[in-house]
Design a protein around this motif. Structure first.
Motif, short mmCIF file in Angstrom:
data_model
loop_
_atom_site.label_atom_id
_atom_site.label_comp_id
_atom_site.label_asym_id
_atom_site.label_seq_id
_atom_site.Cartn_x
_atom_site.Cartn_y
_atom_site.Cartn_z
N GLN A 163 6.97 0.12 21.45
CA GLN A 163 8.40 0.20 21.16
C GLN A 163 8.94 -1.07 20.50
OE1 GLN A 163 10.25 1.66 24.84
NE2 GLN A 163 8.34 2.79 25.12
N SER A 164 8.05 -1.96 20.08
CA SER A 164 8.50 -3.18 19.41
C SER A 164 8.30 -3.06 17.90
CB SER A 164 7.75 -4.40 19.94
OG SER A 164 6.42 -4.39 19.45
N ILE A 165 9.14 -3.80 17.16
CA ILE A 165 9.05 -3.73 15.70
C ILE A 165 7.73 -4.31 15.21
CG2 ILE A 165 10.10 -4.59 13.56
CD1 ILE A 165 12.79 -4.51 15.03
N ARG A 166 7.32 -5.44 15.79
CA ARG A 166 6.08 -6.06 15.28
C ARG A 166 4.89 -5.12 15.42
NH1 ARG A 166 1.74 -9.67 17.03
NH2 ARG A 166 2.68 -10.11 19.06
N TRP A 167 4.76 -4.45 16.57
CA TRP A 167 3.60 -3.56 16.78
C TRP A 167 3.61 -2.42 15.75
CZ3 TRP A 167 1.98 1.38 18.22
CH2 TRP A 167 0.66 1.48 18.66
N GLN A 168 4.80 -1.86 15.51
CA GLN A 168 4.91 -0.77 14.53
C GLN A 168 4.65 -1.28 13.11
OE1 GLN A 168 5.14 2.46 14.95
NE2 GLN A 168 5.55 2.56 17.14
N ASP A 169 5.16 -2.48 12.79
CA ASP A 169 4.89 -3.11 11.49
C ASP A 169 3.39 -3.22 11.25
OD1 ASP A 169 7.52 -3.62 10.88
OD2 ASP A 169 7.44 -5.78 11.27
N GLU A 170 2.71 -3.73 12.29
CA GLU A 170 1.28 -3.98 12.16
C GLU A 170 0.50 -2.67 12.04
OE1 GLU A 170 1.29 -8.29 14.48
OE2 GLU A 170 0.40 -6.56 15.48
N LEU A 171 0.91 -1.68 12.84
CA LEU A 171 0.23 -0.38 12.78
C LEU A 171 0.39 0.24 11.38
CD1 LEU A 171 -1.27 1.68 14.67
CD2 LEU A 171 0.92 2.81 14.95
N LEU A 172 1.60 0.14 10.84
CA LEU A 172 1.84 0.67 9.49
C LEU A 172 0.99 -0.06 8.47
CD1 LEU A 172 5.71 1.11 9.46
CD2 LEU A 172 4.04 2.92 8.99
N PHE A 173 0.80 -1.35 8.68
CA PHE A 173 0.00 -2.17 7.77
C PHE A 173 -1.48 -1.77 7.82
CE2 PHE A 173 -2.84 -5.93 8.21
CZ PHE A 173 -3.04 -6.18 6.87
N TYR A 174 -2.09 -1.86 9.01
CA TYR A 174 -3.55 -1.72 9.04
C TYR A 174 -4.01 -0.26 9.09
CZ TYR A 174 -3.21 -1.59 14.25
OH TYR A 174 -2.90 -1.29 15.56
N ARG A 175 -3.15 0.64 9.55
CA ARG A 175 -3.65 2.01 9.61
C ARG A 175 -3.01 2.93 8.58
NH1 ARG A 175 -3.95 3.51 14.88
NH2 ARG A 175 -5.73 2.13 14.92
N ASN A 176 -1.97 2.52 7.92
CA ASN A 176 -1.33 3.43 6.99
C ASN A 176 -1.39 2.85 5.57
OD1 ASN A 176 0.45 5.07 5.55
ND2 ASN A 176 1.66 5.54 7.36
N SER A 177 -0.70 1.73 5.35
CA SER A 177 -0.69 1.13 4.02
C SER A 177 -2.12 0.83 3.55
CB SER A 177 0.13 -0.16 4.07
OG SER A 177 0.07 -0.81 2.84
#
Ligand SMILES: [Zn+2]
Length: 426
Positions: free
Chosen positions: A229-243
């Motif tokens: 539920q934190s922004i950093r965790w979601q940022d990182e997930l979007l980075f390494y698993r999506n982008s």
């Protein structure tokens, strides 16, 4: 390793979709998954009259939509209709071929084994373009991507480094057999130019839609129960698993254009604390191919479009028999039993017990056959010691058992599977 299902799965179905299936979310008014592209529906026109109704229905029921299609695809006797826009009730109409004889032929960008000329022994892969996709990023990114653990003072285990090592062993073997080979990720660094901080807007939107209106900025490490539920965790997930995967797909689809992609991973079971990880007895193998979309996933316009593009390209007709041969060869080498899924997002394919269909971002976006390898449980006692031993020639006693290097065993199994398939199929 593919993600085990985090806690939010049980609480927020929508966010769970994003986590279990890193393609899902919505941006703007369009019904597009996060960082996804708007579908190019006219691109499906080239498939008019190329498939019979029974071929299409069978692909839906047995491969792609094993749990139903909801209301977004309608099949009639002579045509199928695909939802383009729910609000405007716009639909794409695909006409079926009346019978197999009258099917129109459609060109494809990758080579079918059956259309390759026969090849002599030792050159079974002549004329093939193969892309190796070493899973994850590794290096200094391994901890962020939660593909890192360390037992005491031993060498940390980083999946992204292990997969690159295997890819570098496989590449020369495939070249010797006649293939041209590219590495989608050639080093332990991201391929995408985006970084987590570039993705904050999307991260906030994902959290908002999951009901987290005022998310925390940061989290306290991998064991933080509310990290999702934190922004950093979601940022990182979007980075390494999506982008990252989307950029790999761009390279595969527009630059290297291979005939097949091999995604290389090591599996794992939950290790809890990465600095004091749980080691398990279990060790197993499975392979994934694309399919088994959940009705909720098909609600996204881009996902539905990408699934249909894959189905109509008949990718499965090549992917599945290749995956079966690869599974049998790797099983022979590793002597590993098949993994048994306990989740509902996969469908078992064929009779080997090792091959499953699943909608992963990589298996969906790479526009050619994709085989996704998941051998070895990294945090099993056996694999831990074999990885600590590193790469070596011949046989060594590892933890009391004579074994080849785990990296060479993996590489040899993959190469043998390809040779077995193309020797018979071309
Ligand atoms: Zn992995």
């Amino acid at each position: 390793m593919i993600l085990s299902l985090p806690k939010l799965l049980r609480t927020a179905a929508w966010l769970a979709l994003i986590i279990a299936f890193p393609g899902a979310a919505v941006q703007g008014t369009e019904n597009i998954s996060p960082l996804g592209r708007a579908p190019d529906w006219p691109a499906l026109e080239r498939f008019q009259g190329t498939m019979t109704q029974s071929e299409f229905t069978s692909a839906l029921q047995n491969v792609y939509c094993t749990r139903g299609v909801g209301e977004v695809i309608q099949v009639e006797e002579n045509l199928a209709r695909f939802l383009i826009d729910r609000e405007e009730q716009k639909w794409f109409t695909l006409r079926f071929a009346p019978d197999e004889k009258s099917r129109k032929r459609v060109g494809r960008r990758w080579k079918r084994a059956a259309y390759l000329p026969r090849a002599r022994k030792g050159r079974e892969l002549a004329g093939l373009k193969i892309a190796l996709d070493p899973g994850h990023i590794g290096g200094k990114w391994a901890q962020m991507e939660e593909r890192w653990f360390q037992v005491g003072d031993s060498k940390p285990i980083q999946e992204g480094d292990l997969t690159l090592r295997v890819a570098k062993l496989i590449a020369p073997k495939l070249r010797k057999l006649g293939a041209s080979v590219s590495l989608v990720r050639p080093k332990t660094a991201p391929v995408t130019k985006k970084r987590p901080a570039d993705l904050t807007e999307t991260a906030k939107e994902i959290l908002l839609r999951a009901g987290v209106a005022q998310p925390r900025e940061d989290f306290a490490g991998p064991a933080d129960p509310e990290k999702e539920q934190s922004i950093r965790w979601q940022d990182e997930l979007l980075f390494y698993r999506n982008s990252e995967i989307r950029e790999r797909a761009r390279i595969v689809n527009t630059e290297t254009k291979p005939d097949v992609v091999l995604c290389l991973h090591f599996n794992a079971e939950s290790w809890e604390d990465p600095r004091n990880p749980t080691l398990v007895d279990r060790n197993h193998l499975h392979l994934l191919i694309n399919g088994s979309y959940l009705p909720a996933e098909l609600e996204f316009d881009d996902v539905r479009f990408e699934m249909l593009q894959r189905l109509l390209s008949r990718t499965h007709e090549e992917e599945f028999p290749l995956a079966e041969k690869a599974a049998l060869a790797l099983a022979r080498r590793t002597q590993l039993p098949p993994y048994e899924y306990t989740t509902e997002n996969v469908a078992k394919m064929g009779s080997t017990g090792y091959v499953f269909a699943r909608n992963l971002i990589a298996t969906r976006l790479y526009r050619c056959p994709v085989i996704y390898f998941e051998p070895y449980v990294m945090n099993s006692d056996e694999v831990f010691w074999r990885v600590q031993e590193g790469d070596y020639e011949g046989i060594r006693s590892v933890n009391g058992i004579d074994r080849p290097s785990i990296f060479r065993e993996y590489a040899d199994g993959v190469v043998e599977g390809l040779v077995d398939y193309y020797r018979e199929a071309r």
